[in-house]
Each structure stands twice: as structure tokens, then as C-alpha cells.
Write a protein that holds these residues in place. Structure first.
Motif, short mmCIF file in Angstrom:
data_model
loop_
_atom_site.label_atom_id
_atom_site.label_comp_id
_atom_site.label_asym_id
_atom_site.label_seq_id
_atom_site.Cartn_x
_atom_site.Cartn_y
_atom_site.Cartn_z
N LEU A 417 0.81 -1.21 0.00
CA LEU A 417 0.00 0.00 0.00
C LEU A 417 0.85 1.27 0.00
N ASN A 418 2.04 1.19 0.57
CA ASN A 418 2.88 2.37 0.69
C ASN A 418 3.79 2.57 -0.53
N ASP A 419 3.73 1.66 -1.50
CA ASP A 419 4.60 1.78 -2.68
C ASP A 419 3.96 2.68 -3.73
N LYS A 420 4.76 3.56 -4.30
CA LYS A 420 4.27 4.41 -5.39
C LYS A 420 4.08 3.57 -6.64
N SER A 421 3.03 3.87 -7.38
CA SER A 421 2.85 3.22 -8.68
C SER A 421 3.87 3.78 -9.66
N SER A 422 3.97 3.13 -10.82
CA SER A 422 4.93 3.58 -11.82
C SER A 422 4.65 5.03 -12.24
N ASN A 423 3.38 5.36 -12.47
CA ASN A 423 3.04 6.72 -12.91
C ASN A 423 3.29 7.75 -11.82
N MET A 424 3.19 7.33 -10.55
CA MET A 424 3.45 8.27 -9.45
C MET A 424 4.92 8.67 -9.39
N LYS A 425 5.79 7.79 -9.87
CA LYS A 425 7.23 8.04 -9.74
C LYS A 425 7.73 9.11 -10.71
N TYR A 426 7.06 9.28 -11.85
CA TYR A 426 7.57 10.19 -12.86
C TYR A 426 7.64 11.65 -12.40
N PRO A 427 6.57 12.21 -11.77
CA PRO A 427 6.69 13.62 -11.34
C PRO A 427 7.85 13.85 -10.37
N ASP A 428 8.04 12.91 -9.42
CA ASP A 428 9.16 13.05 -8.48
C ASP A 428 10.50 12.95 -9.21
#
Length: 518
Positions: A417-428
Motif C-alpha cells: 500500500l505504501n509503494d508508489k505506482s509507476s506513474n506516481m514516480k515520474y513527477p518526483d
């Protein structure tokens, strides 16, 4: 060294015969071997002898099976050179079944990964190394420096130390005044890899010798002016960095080392990766990530700029290497699946940065230390107990529709649950690089996701598909340039005219309006 490209491609491309002194991968009945290249530049060895295969022989001769690396075949040429074959795969074997076993003619064909020819009599230091490459093209840029070539008519061989024959590469026979010509064909690079400086020349081979289809070229390293010769590993780093700079994959088909007297010490021939370098790959135009010409001088290549790119890319090769292979495979793939490889290359680049020791990026939504306090063993047991209780409370009809194995898998998903999805990682990822992005970058990643999940393109989609693939390719180039600091500008292949933009300016899209290509 002006005529080395003419002298050295002859033994690289034509058959080489030798007698076996240590059998290794070849059966003991084989006495002579001829080494040559097939139409795709793969190394092929044809062995001849008499007798038959012995049942239960220690060497595994099943067709297509790779033999261990230790199974080298070693031989000697008529000129006293030692030949070593590595990575031998037996592909065919023939016997004349009508003859007696002891009289049978034996023929074995094998594919070779690498062959080395060395002159053991020359115990001298290497002063020059030449890497022979294919897929080197100068069509999109002008090579600024010229070589005066003196074409030798033949090799002259002399006897030394009794009956030992040696190739004399210093003899130049000029057949006519027209054999001596000067033309722009190379440029010089100076780069730093691992705190070591290297100086080398990059150029192309004259068409009559190596065949224009394969776009042959070379890298010539010299141990001069406090620069040393690179190891095999460093040469591959330089070759990969140069490939990125030129916008096309350069593949090594061999290398040669020379002494100070220009005597050849070793010659190595290699097969190329046919999966990546398919025939159509040679026909594709170069797409360098940045303009390679001098400012205001379109006909001159900027050697300092390309040298800087090689140094910067080489310094980060541990992060970039895998993604580069995905880019080359993508460029050689059909348009309908190209986005999968380009997107995978960008994702590989992103994940390498996430896992880098210097990185401050986190793949977790909240810090792991805090998450472990929230999601501890007690809470985990309570959640699972609640899941089980709610499952047991279902009526029988609902329970029939719940697979118990899938239910257990569902509970385990809570762990992530605490892991970012692949798409969440791009902005960071973009923020960590201070990389400004817009609609084109976001939609380019979406295009990758569609392709990776089997999107079926309609006939009307193909009109814009090449430019969409160019957007993904440009995004990759821009990310690499930003990560390495190799350039403060990039070529935007997603827009008409391929404009040059500052590294901090987002992709423009087809009309340079910042909108996605529809």
C-alpha cells in the motif's frame, strides 16, 4: 597509420585457414579449419577431417547447443600465428555413411562468437589499438578532418627466426598516382573515463574494402601524449557513449593491436548481435540528441562537444547502459511496438536513478520508518482477521464466487500500500532533475502504457505514429542529457523541422505548441 583500414579489413572479412593444435570444442578428427564471415557478418568455422564421431564423446555436439567458454579451439596458421576460437556452437555435421568409418570424410560447421589471431613472436608493448565497427554513418554530419590514403597492392611476407613467416604491414606499394587521395573521413575525440584520459580517432572505411551496406568504421586509440590505451571494458563504454552521441548503435566486429613499428600483434574478430543490428537498421538515419556541428558552421563537426558528451555519458554508464540497449532494440522494432521499448528504456533510467546511492528519491508514499510504525505486526494481524471474519460472514452464494487462493493474494497486496505506482514516480523523478515537463511528456508515457498493454492501432493512427515515437525517443535523450550534464540543449524530434531547444524547455509536439500529437 593512414592505410590500416585497407590492410586490416582483408583478414577480417576473408577466410583464414589454420591447423588445429588443441581441439577443444571441435572433435578430435578435425584437422583443418577455415574461418570466415557469412552474409550477416557472423563468424563461421568449417572444420574438415576424416573418421567419425565417437559415441559418448566428452564434447557435446548436439546442433545449436553452446559449449562452455573453457572449450577453446586453438590452431596455428601457415604464417606462425596462433588462432583461438571462443563461444563455439556446432550447427551442422556431415559424414559419408557409405564409406568405412576410418575412411569417412568429416565436415563440421560451427558459429563462433570471437576469434583471436596473435603473433607470439612479437613480445612488444601495444602502442595502437583499432576497434573495427559497423553501422557508422556520416550522412547527417560532415567529418572535418582528412586522411591521405596510400593503398597497398598486397601484403609482403618475410621469414624470421628460421621458418616462421610474418606479415610486414609497413610496405606500401602505390599502384598509381590516383591511389593516393585525401578526403574528409574522420574526427578526433578526447575523453575521460574513470579519471583516465583517452585520445582516439573515429572514421569510416573506404567502401571498396568493407562493403557500404554495413557502414564500416573504426576507432583508433594511440598511447600518446600521456593518454593510455583503454581496456576492453572501457572501449565498450566509449563505444556505447559514442553511439548515443551519434544517435545510432555502433557495433564492434573486431579489434587490432599494433606495436610501435606498426607490426600487428593481435587481431580479434567478433560476431555481431543480429537481434539488434538487423539489416534494415543500417538504413536508418542518424538521430543525434544534440546538434553536432560547430555554431554557425554547418559543415564542421564540433569535436569538443562530442568529446564532452562521451565523457559525461561514460561517467554515468552504470545508470544508462541497460536503457541504451532498449533504445537500440526499439529503433529496430516495428512502429506498433516501438513505444514499449522506448518507454521501458525511460522506466529503466528512472528506476536506476531511484536506486542510485546518491539519489534522494523514495519509492514510498510516506517514509518507510514511519510506515513500519503504522503498519506493524499487530495491525497486520487485525486487518487479516477482519478480512477473514468478513469472508465468513458472506452468504453461501457469495462465497462460491470467491477463490480462496485469490483471496490470500488480495490480502498480501496490503503489504504494498505504501509503494508508489509507476506513474506516481515520474513527477518526483522529473522534479529531482529540475526538468520542466508538459503535456507532450505526460502523453508520451501514456502512449507507452497503451503499447505495453496491447493497444491495437487503427489505420488512421499510423499517420502520426512516427512522430509519437519520436516524442518518446526525444524524452529519453533529454533525460540522459539532464542526468549527465552532457549538453544544455537537445534536438526535439517530436516537432516539425526538429528544432533545437534548451534543456529546460519542454517538448513542443508536432506544431511546437506544447500539445500532444493527435
Amino acid at each position: 597509420m593512414e592505410n590500416l583500414d585497407w590492410l586490416e579489413w582483408e583478414p577480417v572479412t576473408t577466410p583464414l585457414s589454420f591447423s588445429i593444435t588443441q581441439h577443444g570444442a571441435f572433435p578430435k578428427q578435425i584437422t583443418t579449419v577455415e574461418l570466415l564471415r557469412d552474409s550477416e557478418l557472423n563468424l563461421v568455422a568449417v572444420g574438415r577431417g576424416s573418421g567419425s564421431f565417437v559415441h559418448g564423446e566428452s564434447v557435446n555436439l548436439r546442433a545449436g547447443e553452446l559449449l562452455p567458454d573453457v572449450e577453446e579451439t586453438i590452431g596455428t596458421t601457415l604464417f606462425g600465428e596462433t588462432v583461438r576460437l571462443r563461444g563455439v556452437i556446432i550447427i551442422k555435421k556431415f559424414n559419408n555413411s557409405e564409406s568405412k568409418i576410418e575412411d569417412q570424410n568429416l565436415l563440421v560447421q560451427a558459429q563462433i562468437d570471437e576469434a583471436e589471431v596473435s603473433q607470439p613472436a612479437l613480445q612488444v608493448p601495444t602502442i595502437t589499438q583499432i576497434e573495427w565497427i559497423v553501422n557508422f554513418s556520416s550522412h547527417n554530419y560532415i567529418l572535418p578532418q582528412s586522411t591521405i590514403r596510400e593503398r597497398s597492392v598486397f601484403f609482403k611476407r618475410i621469414r624470421i627466426h628460421g621458418n616462421l613467416l610474418e606479415h610486414n604491414l609497413n610496405v606500401k606499394e602505390i599502384s598509381s598516382p590516383t591511389s593516393r587521395r585525401s578526403e574528409p573521413d574522420h574526427f578526433r575525440c578526447k575523453c575521460s573515463i574513470g579519471n583516465q584520459n583517452y585520445s582516439f580517432i573515429v572514421g569510416y572505411i573506404i567502401d571498396e574494402i568493407a562493403g557500404p551496406k554495413y557502414k564500416p568504421g573504426f576507432l583508433e586509440f594511440e598511447n600518446l601524449n600521456n593518454s593510455s590505451l583503454p581496456s576492453e571494458e572501457v572501449k565498450q563504454v566509449i563505444l556505447a557513449s559514442l553511439s548515443f552521441a551519434l544517435g545510432r548503435q555502433l557495433a564492434s566486429v573486431g579489434s587490432t593491436s599494433f606495436s610501435a613499428n606498426n607490426d600487428r600483434i593481435t587481431l580479434i574478430s567478433r560476431s555481431i548481435n543480429s537481434l539488434v543490428l538487423a539489416e534494415k537498421f543500417y538504413e536508418q538515419p542518424s538521430q543525434p540528441p544534440v546538434p553536432l556541428g560547430l555554431s554557425g558552421q554547418k559543415k564542421s563537426l564540433d569535436e569538443e562537444k562530442i568529446s564532452k558528451i562521451i565523457s559525461c555519458i561514460g561517467a554515468k554508464m552504470d545508470i544508462i547502459e541497460h536503457s541504451l540497449w532498449l533504445i537500440w532494440i526499439g529503433l529496430n522494432s516495428p512502429l506498433t511496438v516501438r513505444a514499449s521499448f522506448f518507454g521501458a528504456a525511460i522506466e529503466s533510467l528512472r528506476d536506476s536513478c531511484y536506486s542510485s546511492q546518491e539519489s534522494k528519491l523514495s519509492a514510498s508514499l510516506i517514509p518507510k520508518s514511519i510506515w513500519e510504525k503504522i503498519y506493524n505486526e499487530q495491525l497486520k494481524c487485525e486487518i487479516f482477521d477482519k478480512f477473514d471474519a468478513n469472508l465468513n460472514a458472506l452468504n453461501e452464494d457469495d462465497k462460491i464466487n470467491v477463490d480462496s487462493n485469490n483471496f490470500e493474494k488480495l490480502k498480501k497486496k496490503i503489504e504494498y500500500l505504501n509503494d508508489k505506482s509507476s506513474n506516481m514516480k515520474y513527477p518526483d523523478f522529473y522534479d529531482s532533475l529540475n526538468l520542466k515537463t508538459g503535456d507532450v511528456e505526460k502523453k508520451a508515457i501514456d502512449e507507452r502504457n497503451k503499447s505495453a498493454h496491447g493497444k491495437r492501432y487503427q489505420s488512421s493512427d499510423y499517420y502520426r505514429l512516427p512522430m509519437k515515437m519520436n516524442a518518446l525517443y526525444t524524452l529519453y535523450n533529454r533525460l540522459v542529457l539532464k542526468i549527465t550534464g552532457a549538453s544544455d540543449c537537445y534536438i526535439d524530434y517530436s516537432a516539425y523541422g526538429y528544432p533545437v531547444r534548451h534543456i529546460d524547455e519542454p517538448l513542443g509536439g508536432l506544431e511546437s505548441d506544447g500539445k500532444w500529437i493527435k
